[in-house]
Design a protein around this motif. Sequence first.
Motif: not given
Length: 67
Positions: A5-8
């Motif tokens: 989620t944080s990468l996205f």
Amino acid sequence: MIGRTSLFARQAITKFVRNSHAHGGVPGENLPFDLHNHYKLTALFIVFFGSGFGAPFFILRHQLLKS
């Protein structure tokens, strides 16, 4: 799951910033109105803030004048 989620989110923000076409460093570049014409800017501010301030008074007047 948190890592994905944080990468996205990071990739989405990076893509948004790259595609924003903002050069940066120029005051007022990202505003929806022109800062160079002071008279027009003053008139827009008076209309914008005056409508928000005056709306309750016009609504009250309308309600009091209704039969």
